[in-house]
Design a protein around this motif. Sequence first.
Motif, mmCIF file in Angstrom:
data_model
loop_
_atom_site.group_PDB
_atom_site.id
_atom_site.type_symbol
_atom_site.label_atom_id
_atom_site.label_comp_id
_atom_site.label_asym_id
_atom_site.label_seq_id
_atom_site.Cartn_x
_atom_site.Cartn_y
_atom_site.Cartn_z
ATOM 1 N N GLU A 270 44.896 49.226 40.590
ATOM 2 C CA GLU A 270 45.641 48.575 41.669
ATOM 3 C C GLU A 270 44.536 48.037 42.798
ATOM 4 O OE1 GLU A 270 48.504 50.693 45.604
ATOM 5 O OE2 GLU A 270 48.275 51.327 43.385
ATOM 6 N N ASP A 271 43.536 48.638 42.988
ATOM 7 C CA ASP A 271 42.452 48.447 43.832
ATOM 8 C C ASP A 271 41.941 46.912 43.327
ATOM 9 O OD1 ASP A 271 42.565 50.316 45.458
ATOM 10 O OD2 ASP A 271 41.038 51.339 44.490
ATOM 11 N N LEU A 272 41.648 46.952 41.951
ATOM 12 C CA LEU A 272 41.135 45.702 41.351
ATOM 13 C C LEU A 272 41.989 44.384 41.461
ATOM 14 C CD1 LEU A 272 38.793 44.378 39.477
ATOM 15 C CD2 LEU A 272 40.265 45.242 37.455
ATOM 16 N N SER A 273 43.219 44.672 41.460
ATOM 17 C CA SER A 273 44.363 43.646 41.445
ATOM 18 C C SER A 273 44.814 43.292 42.918
ATOM 19 C CB SER A 273 45.612 43.891 40.595
ATOM 20 O OG SER A 273 46.334 45.065 41.260
ATOM 21 N N ASN A 274 44.040 44.117 43.767
ATOM 22 C CA ASN A 274 44.419 43.555 45.458
ATOM 23 C C ASN A 274 45.760 44.003 45.565
ATOM 24 O OD1 ASN A 274 41.883 42.791 46.243
ATOM 25 N ND2 ASN A 274 42.312 40.770 45.434
ATOM 26 N N GLY A 275 46.259 45.356 45.071
ATOM 27 C CA GLY A 275 47.575 45.854 45.066
ATOM 28 C C GLY A 275 48.650 45.004 44.315
ATOM 29 N N LYS A 276 48.367 44.195 43.738
ATOM 30 C CA LYS A 276 49.660 43.647 42.714
ATOM 31 C C LYS A 276 50.055 44.466 41.628
ATOM 32 C CE LYS A 276 47.913 38.594 43.273
ATOM 33 N NZ LYS A 276 47.503 37.490 42.416
#
Length: 308
Positions: A270-276
């Motif tokens: 979730e962090d890596l995808s900026n919440g996507k």
Amino acid sequence: MGIMIKDLIESNDLISVPQSKHALPAKAEDLAMLAEKVEQVTLPVIDFSLLTSGSADQRSQTIEDLRNACLHWGFFMVTNHGVPESLKEELINSCMNFFDLSPEEKSVYEVENALDPCILDPIICGTNFNPASKSVSFWRDYLRILVHPVFHSPPKPDGLSEVLSDYSRRSRDITKELLRAIMEGLELEEDDTEKSLELKSGVQKFSANLYPPCPQPELAIGLPPHADHGLLTLVMQNDVGGLEIKNKGKWVAVNAIPNSIMVNTGDHMEDLSNGKYKSVLHRAVVNNKETRISLVMTNGPPTRTSVS
């Protein structure tokens, strides 16, 4: 020494849940949650072979399918992953054999006996959702093993170490390929991301979760609603259902398909995808007829790594 659920059942002729330790508090919202009717769903399916040996067009379409699965579900099934069904059965049997060990043999790994109990102790077993908690238990026994960057395994039962080592290696390869495809779908640079996350020395933790039949499944739960740490979690299980996930605001029951591995995104993804790609809530419910076992492999960066 604490008592595990399996040992409790085998030492007593249980007709009800022991209220003092193993049942959820009888709050109206807890009972309503367990009584809730849920829809059966089939998760998106990702053909792993098309990522590794398919044509360019097939790989591109599979990456798009993977992007949609992460975006709309946070859970998906992986087929043609290269893990033999015989290896899965061997690992399930070996873990069942661990839970069949005597209470005295298992007590060596109980969190109450750990010198420094924490989530990254190399080998622990018990019943509590929170390893540091002695007050709240759920209808589940677990064996949790840190298998990477340093491999650990109990010496008993015979054969567990070998089969777990084999599966750990194979699951790391699967995770790496899935992460590569997910990064492509997010239009992230693979090399930069892999280096910044230090994936080669990342943490890989194995958990075997045993859910014995419960005499009053309406008063107990295997695992309460929670999300996973890490990047991706890989799950294999026997043919007894019990996993439910929250999708679009409602709980749904997951139908696993044969010879597949279930994968879900975790907090670090979730962090890596900026919440996507959300770290999705899920839970395990129990039944009064059959034993369920799930084999869970969580994969994440080293504990010192900051993910953003």
